[in-house]
Design an enzyme around this catalytic site. Sequence first.
Site, PDB file in Angstrom:
ATOM      1  N   HIS A   1       0.894  -1.159   0.000  1.00 54.43           N
ATOM      2  CA  HIS A   1       0.000   0.000   0.000  1.00 54.43           C
ATOM      3  C   HIS A   1       0.928   1.203   0.000  1.00 54.43           C
ATOM      4  CE1 HIS A   1      -3.288   2.611   0.792  1.00 54.43           C
ATOM      5  NE2 HIS A   1      -2.729   3.058   1.902  1.00 54.43           N
TER       6      HIS A   1
ATOM      7  N   ARG B   1      20.392  11.412  11.826  1.00 55.60           N
ATOM      8  CA  ARG B   1      20.738  12.811  11.557  1.00 55.60           C
ATOM      9  C   ARG B   1      22.012  12.926  10.757  1.00 55.60           C
ATOM     10  NH1 ARG B   1      19.381  16.431  16.777  1.00 55.60           N
ATOM     11  NH2 ARG B   1      20.311  17.958  15.374  1.00 55.60           N
TER      12      ARG B   1
ATOM     13  N   ASP C   1      -1.224   3.980  -4.687  1.00 56.75           N
ATOM     14  CA  ASP C   1      -2.025   3.162  -3.778  1.00 56.75           C
ATOM     15  C   ASP C   1      -1.648   1.679  -3.696  1.00 56.75           C
ATOM     16  OD1 ASP C   1      -3.916   3.607  -1.790  1.00 56.75           O
ATOM     17  OD2 ASP C   1      -5.343   2.384  -2.913  1.00 56.75           O
TER      18      ASP C   1
ATOM     19  N   LYS D   1       0.981  10.700   1.089  1.00 50.18           N
ATOM     20  CA  LYS D   1       1.765  10.040   0.041  1.00 50.18           C
ATOM     21  C   LYS D   1       1.377  10.557  -1.348  1.00 50.18           C
ATOM     22  CE  LYS D   1       0.625   5.756   1.167  1.00 50.18           C
ATOM     23  NZ  LYS D   1      -0.117   5.900   2.433  1.00 50.18           N
TER      24      LYS D   1
END
Lengths: 327, 89
Positions: free
Chosen positions: A151, A259, A190, A172
């Site tokens: 998905h 990071r 999708d 998304k």
Amino acid sequence: MEENARLSGISVSELLKIDKEQNSILDLTVVSGQEGFLKKILREEINRPGLSLAGFFDCFAYDRIQIFGRGEVAYLEKLIKDGNTANIEKFFQYDMPVCIATHNYEIPKEVIDLSNRFGIPFLRTKQSTKRLIALLSTILADVFAPFVTFHADFVSIYNIGVLITGKSGIGKSENVLGLLERGHKFICDDMVKVKKIRTPGGFELKGESSVNLGPFIEIRGIGIVNLSQYFGEERILKSERLSLIIDLQEWNKSYNYDRLGLDEMYENVLGVDVPKREIPVSPGRNIPLLVEVAAYREIMRRLGYNAADDLDKKIKDLIQKKEKEVV
Amino acid sequence: MKEMKVTVKNEYGLHARPSSLMANIASQFNSEIKIIKDENEVNCKSIMNLLLLAAGKGTVLKIVAHGEDEDQALEAIRELVEVRKFDED
């Protein structure tokens, strides 16, 4: 990832449909046996039926596609000329999925009759045997490849296939619009089908739409948008090699996001490790830009460059230099 | 406002990985945390700031914390620098 499956087979009419979708590369035309069009091709391998036609039916791989090349067709003609059709009849009593003759050879009338009687489809192509086998192997390898469904959204950024995952409602699809606006290409929204394809160097993953309905996308507040109308047909791709997974996450204050980017993360998809980055989403972050930079970083990583490594070396040098000054 | 002095003890000093650890730990506190080395004063929650210090082994850093959890913050950073030595060595 929602399932891990393998297509159990395709029917002869589906094979003809696939051929049509690929600009008739196999150039298949129907000779006879239409009644058997729903017969399933269950195996990836093909068979040359010379031995069976000669009467040797032990170990006959009848459940494979049967290819009739120059030798087989000539032998059929000889058998018919000699009035010796018992083997041909026995041959057609096996439950074969389909027979294909190459070089557009004429199929003898007797064989056509048998094919119709037993409902075994007989097809013909003008391709050579060698070429047909090569093309069929490629197409069937794709058809029978194991796959998983995500998905997610799938886009191509600088020719890198990027799978964008994340919870429903995280943005998304909106992010895909932003990427297209930045000049990248759309593959699907999708439901993404990721297949594992065998290559000479091992395996690779290929992503495509699980149901090819066209370049439609759903945007909350707007509805369905046809992307090829809005951005142009040249910005739509059918499939792409999967090279990077971007997981969009809700910003979690207590989670330590990467990071530096000194370490690589991977997600295992069908036994293949795919580089992965987690990107926290929060107001004010330009997600399409971040995804684009992540794809660019992936390209650089493959070329052997890591910015964090580079900076780290420079800092270490600087520290050493300072230490020498002190001494 | 509280302050404390710590000495960098790991071999390579405050390079990328240690800076990232330090910034991550500092970010867990609400207090404002600064690091002072010579005439430079930087924000302890920023990796790039910490890197610019180029603090090698033996460097003494002054940590200044200001906020409701300043004591815990100072202690956590001291532990990272002097006890855990940035999980290196």
